[in-house]
Design a protein around this motif. Sequence first.
Motif, PDB file in Angstrom:
ATOM      1  N   MET A 153      30.527  41.516  37.809  1.00 18.11           N
ATOM      2  CA  MET A 153      29.494  40.856  38.599  1.00 18.11           C
ATOM      3  C   MET A 153      29.460  39.359  38.314  1.00 18.11           C
ATOM      4  O   MET A 153      29.284  38.538  39.229  1.00 18.11           O
ATOM      5  CB  MET A 153      28.119  41.484  38.309  1.00 18.11           C
ATOM      6  CG  MET A 153      26.977  40.828  39.088  1.00 18.11           C
ATOM      7  SD  MET A 153      27.203  40.918  40.886  1.00 18.11           S
ATOM      8  CE  MET A 153      26.356  39.421  41.402  1.00 18.11           C
ATOM      9  N   LYS A 154      29.645  38.965  37.071  1.00 17.00           N
ATOM     10  CA  LYS A 154      29.666  37.530  36.739  1.00 17.00           C
ATOM     11  C   LYS A 154      30.785  36.812  37.487  1.00 17.00           C
ATOM     12  O   LYS A 154      30.597  35.705  38.006  1.00 17.00           O
ATOM     13  CB  LYS A 154      29.844  37.340  35.230  1.00 17.00           C
ATOM     14  CG  LYS A 154      28.640  37.734  34.403  1.00 17.00           C
ATOM     15  CD  LYS A 154      28.933  37.475  32.927  1.00 17.00           C
ATOM     16  CE  LYS A 154      27.800  37.950  32.038  1.00 17.00           C
ATOM     17  NZ  LYS A 154      28.081  37.677  30.606  1.00 17.00           N
ATOM     18  N   ARG A 155      31.959  37.437  37.531  1.00 16.90           N
ATOM     19  CA  ARG A 155      33.090  36.817  38.234  1.00 16.90           C
ATOM     20  C   ARG A 155      32.819  36.738  39.732  1.00 16.90           C
ATOM     21  O   ARG A 155      33.154  35.738  40.386  1.00 16.90           O
ATOM     22  CB  ARG A 155      34.370  37.615  37.950  1.00 16.90           C
ATOM     23  CG  ARG A 155      34.830  37.551  36.502  1.00 16.90           C
ATOM     24  CD  ARG A 155      36.211  38.153  36.316  1.00 16.90           C
ATOM     25  NE  ARG A 155      36.241  39.594  36.491  1.00 16.90           N
ATOM     26  CZ  ARG A 155      36.055  40.481  35.507  1.00 16.90           C
ATOM     27  NH1 ARG A 155      35.807  40.059  34.267  1.00 16.90           N
ATOM     28  NH2 ARG A 155      36.121  41.773  35.743  1.00 16.90           N
ATOM     29  N   VAL A 156      32.223  37.782  40.264  1.00 15.05           N
ATOM     30  CA  VAL A 156      31.882  37.796  41.691  1.00 15.05           C
ATOM     31  C   VAL A 156      30.861  36.709  41.999  1.00 15.05           C
ATOM     32  O   VAL A 156      31.001  35.965  42.976  1.00 15.05           O
ATOM     33  CB  VAL A 156      31.362  39.183  42.105  1.00 15.05           C
ATOM     34  CG1 VAL A 156      30.796  39.146  43.529  1.00 15.05           C
ATOM     35  CG2 VAL A 156      32.470  40.235  42.004  1.00 15.05           C
ATOM     36  N   ARG A 157      29.838  36.629  41.170  1.00 14.58           N
ATOM     37  CA  ARG A 157      28.807  35.597  41.353  1.00 14.58           C
ATOM     38  C   ARG A 157      29.433  34.203  41.389  1.00 14.58           C
ATOM     39  O   ARG A 157      29.140  33.400  42.272  1.00 14.58           O
ATOM     40  CB  ARG A 157      27.807  35.695  40.195  1.00 14.58           C
ATOM     41  CG  ARG A 157      26.706  34.633  40.203  1.00 14.58           C
ATOM     42  CD  ARG A 157      26.024  34.581  38.838  1.00 14.58           C
ATOM     43  NE  ARG A 157      26.917  34.042  37.817  1.00 14.58           N
ATOM     44  CZ  ARG A 157      26.791  34.294  36.510  1.00 14.58           C
ATOM     45  NH1 ARG A 157      25.832  35.088  36.065  1.00 14.58           N
ATOM     46  NH2 ARG A 157      27.633  33.739  35.656  1.00 14.58           N
ATOM     47  N   ASP A 158      30.290  33.932  40.430  1.00 11.77           N
ATOM     48  CA  ASP A 158      30.908  32.604  40.357  1.00 11.77           C
ATOM     49  C   ASP A 158      31.846  32.339  41.538  1.00 11.77           C
ATOM     50  O   ASP A 158      32.014  31.194  41.958  1.00 11.77           O
ATOM     51  CB  ASP A 158      31.695  32.469  39.049  1.00 11.77           C
ATOM     52  CG  ASP A 158      30.790  32.470  37.824  1.00 11.77           C
ATOM     53  OD1 ASP A 158      29.572  32.266  37.988  1.00 11.77           O
ATOM     54  OD2 ASP A 158      31.297  32.702  36.702  1.00 11.77           O
ATOM     55  N   ALA A 159      32.423  33.412  42.085  1.00 10.44           N
ATOM     56  CA  ALA A 159      33.401  33.249  43.169  1.00 10.44           C
ATOM     57  C   ALA A 159      32.753  33.096  44.543  1.00 10.44           C
ATOM     58  O   ALA A 159      33.265  32.362  45.393  1.00 10.44           O
ATOM     59  CB  ALA A 159      34.364  34.438  43.183  1.00 10.44           C
ATOM     60  N   ILE A 160      31.621  33.773  44.789  1.00 15.24           N
ATOM     61  CA  ILE A 160      31.106  33.795  46.165  1.00 15.24           C
ATOM     62  C   ILE A 160      29.720  33.191  46.342  1.00 15.24           C
ATOM     63  O   ILE A 160      29.248  33.065  47.468  1.00 15.24           O
ATOM     64  CB  ILE A 160      31.109  35.231  46.745  1.00 15.24           C
ATOM     65  CG1 ILE A 160      30.025  36.096  46.088  1.00 15.24           C
ATOM     66  CG2 ILE A 160      32.492  35.859  46.613  1.00 15.24           C
ATOM     67  CD1 ILE A 160      29.854  37.450  46.773  1.00 15.24           C
ATOM     68  N   GLY A 181      33.839  40.148  56.814  1.00  9.61           N
ATOM     69  CA  GLY A 181      33.478  41.240  55.913  1.00  9.61           C
ATOM     70  C   GLY A 181      34.664  41.799  55.143  1.00  9.61           C
ATOM     71  O   GLY A 181      34.573  42.057  53.941  1.00  9.61           O
ATOM     72  N   GLY A 182      35.779  41.976  55.845  1.00  7.46           N
ATOM     73  CA  GLY A 182      36.966  42.518  55.193  1.00  7.46           C
ATOM     74  C   GLY A 182      37.478  41.600  54.101  1.00  7.46           C
ATOM     75  O   GLY A 182      37.846  42.046  53.001  1.00  7.46           O
ATOM     76  N   GLU A 183      37.481  40.309  54.378  1.00  8.24           N
ATOM     77  CA  GLU A 183      37.932  39.324  53.390  1.00  8.24           C
ATOM     78  C   GLU A 183      37.004  39.300  52.180  1.00  8.24           C
ATOM     79  O   GLU A 183      37.451  39.190  51.034  1.00  8.24           O
ATOM     80  CB  GLU A 183      37.972  37.935  54.040  1.00  8.24           C
ATOM     81  CG  GLU A 183      38.401  36.829  53.087  1.00  8.24           C
ATOM     82  CD  GLU A 183      38.327  35.453  53.733  1.00  8.24           C
ATOM     83  OE1 GLU A 183      38.410  34.463  52.992  1.00  8.24           O
ATOM     84  OE2 GLU A 183      38.173  35.392  54.974  1.00  8.24           O
ATOM     85  N   THR A 243      37.962  40.061  48.311  1.00 10.22           N
ATOM     86  CA  THR A 243      37.686  39.093  47.244  1.00 10.22           C
ATOM     87  C   THR A 243      36.970  39.755  46.078  1.00 10.22           C
ATOM     88  O   THR A 243      37.346  39.580  44.910  1.00 10.22           O
ATOM     89  CB  THR A 243      36.834  37.933  47.786  1.00 10.22           C
ATOM     90  OG1 THR A 243      37.559  37.245  48.795  1.00 10.22           O
ATOM     91  CG2 THR A 243      36.460  36.966  46.670  1.00 10.22           C
ATOM     92  N   VAL A 244      35.938  40.521  46.387  1.00 13.59           N
ATOM     93  CA  VAL A 244      35.160  41.178  45.327  1.00 13.59           C
ATOM     94  C   VAL A 244      36.019  42.201  44.584  1.00 13.59           C
ATOM     95  O   VAL A 244      36.016  42.249  43.341  1.00 13.59           O
ATOM     96  CB  VAL A 244      33.914  41.847  45.922  1.00 13.59           C
ATOM     97  CG1 VAL A 244      33.198  42.693  44.859  1.00 13.59           C
ATOM     98  CG2 VAL A 244      32.958  40.783  46.479  1.00 13.59           C
ATOM     99  N   GLN A 245      36.764  43.003  45.304  1.00 11.86           N
ATOM    100  CA  GLN A 245      37.600  44.024  44.664  1.00 11.86           C
ATOM    101  C   GLN A 245      38.699  43.403  43.817  1.00 11.86           C
ATOM    102  O   GLN A 245      39.069  43.948  42.769  1.00 11.86           O
ATOM    103  CB  GLN A 245      38.167  44.957  45.709  1.00 11.86           C
ATOM    104  CG  GLN A 245      37.125  45.857  46.368  1.00 11.86           C
ATOM    105  CD  GLN A 245      37.712  46.762  47.438  1.00 11.86           C
ATOM    106  OE1 GLN A 245      38.684  46.399  48.111  1.00 11.86           O
ATOM    107  NE2 GLN A 245      37.120  47.929  47.623  1.00 11.86           N
ATOM    108  N   ALA A 280      37.798  42.759  40.113  1.00 12.72           N
ATOM    109  CA  ALA A 280      37.322  43.872  39.288  1.00 12.72           C
ATOM    110  C   ALA A 280      37.986  43.914  37.923  1.00 12.72           C
ATOM    111  O   ALA A 280      37.336  44.183  36.903  1.00 12.72           O
ATOM    112  CB  ALA A 280      37.534  45.200  40.025  1.00 12.72           C
ATOM    113  N   ASP A 281      39.278  43.657  37.863  1.00 10.96           N
ATOM    114  CA  ASP A 281      40.003  43.767  36.611  1.00 10.96           C
ATOM    115  C   ASP A 281      40.518  42.433  36.096  1.00 10.96           C
ATOM    116  O   ASP A 281      41.395  42.373  35.239  1.00 10.96           O
ATOM    117  CB  ASP A 281      41.187  44.736  36.785  1.00 10.96           C
ATOM    118  CG  ASP A 281      40.707  46.139  37.161  1.00 10.96           C
ATOM    119  OD1 ASP A 281      39.766  46.613  36.517  1.00 10.96           O
ATOM    120  OD2 ASP A 281      41.270  46.730  38.093  1.00 10.96           O
ATOM    121  N   ALA A 282      39.983  41.346  36.633  1.00 13.03           N
ATOM    122  CA  ALA A 282      40.415  40.014  36.195  1.00 13.03           C
ATOM    123  C   ALA A 282      39.899  39.736  34.792  1.00 13.03           C
ATOM    124  O   ALA A 282      38.875  40.271  34.366  1.00 13.03           O
ATOM    125  CB  ALA A 282      39.908  38.948  37.166  1.00 13.03           C
TER     126      ALA A 282
END
Length: 328
Positions: A115-122, A314-316, A320-322, A325-327
């Motif tokens: 979630m932290k990585r997602v937050r920072d990315a989007i 939406g697909g993009e 991005t979020v998926q 996941a393992d980064a």
Amino acid sequence: MRIVARALGVAVAAALFASPALAQELTLRFGHVGAPGSLFEISAKEFAKRANEKLGDKAEVQVFGASQLGKDQEMLQKLKLGQITFSLPSTVMSSVADEFGIFEMPYIIKDRAHMKRVRDAILDSHLQPAAKEKGYRIIGVWENGFRNITNNTRPINTPEDLQGIKLRTPKGAWRVKMFKLYGANPTPMSFSEVFTALKTGVIDGQENPLAQIWSAKFQEVQKYLSMTGHVYTPAYVLVSDAQFAKLPEDVQTILVETAQELQDYVYEQAARLDVELLEKLKAGGIEVNEADREAFVAASTPIYEEFTETVEGGGELIETVQSLADAE
């Protein structure tokens, strides 16, 4: 001399009367729907404590929980009217702008590090522009949490077990679609109304993070807790873009910095509560089971397809979020 004295007296009186008005203008009200003991309450009170220490006599943050300042939708309106300064919406944001529906996709968030990585990315590229287009601004991303199902009918192991169960959901279109897909009868309802609805049998169950379940005492009126972890919902420290801009710049800076510095603290408190409260819930007598998450993931494909087809980009966004996941 009399004229000077009279003028000084008027000035002093004016200052005395002006001070309360000024203080009132810079009383910053923070509303949320969390009950006492909830993650929302812990987070908002810590924010107020830290912010007020930095603000000194410039302004004061006051926290009002348990829907004292209104339900989520009402507080969104009050933000724009300048009646409150902050609210802490979660699922309801998916009804404000489509982009927030990304967090309504089942099992798309793996864990808090993800979630932290997602937050920072989007946040700056997708969520903030979407919020500002509707007149809001996000000054911090906190947490509501990983959601699990309680009900009075049966343990939920697979989506098929939800067949016919009248399940309260927040007022977000994607959550309703998801539970219809699983076979439940989703019933959107404000959080403040849920306990009574469960107690009187108006609904059979609900789904929420453990911190919300425990603090709202749902375990007192529910037989089963199924650990589905079907959705992770962030909580957004939300302000009105226009109203917030009217605050002194130094006050704005302190509030934004404090909301963001609190993000890691909120995740730490959430992780602690997940462990502690599960044990308390078990000890309290509610029957707990681990759901078959693979079965839920398999049943969730259509909701991803609909998000891809109906939400612009939406697909993009899903990709991005998926991909995060393992980064490392």
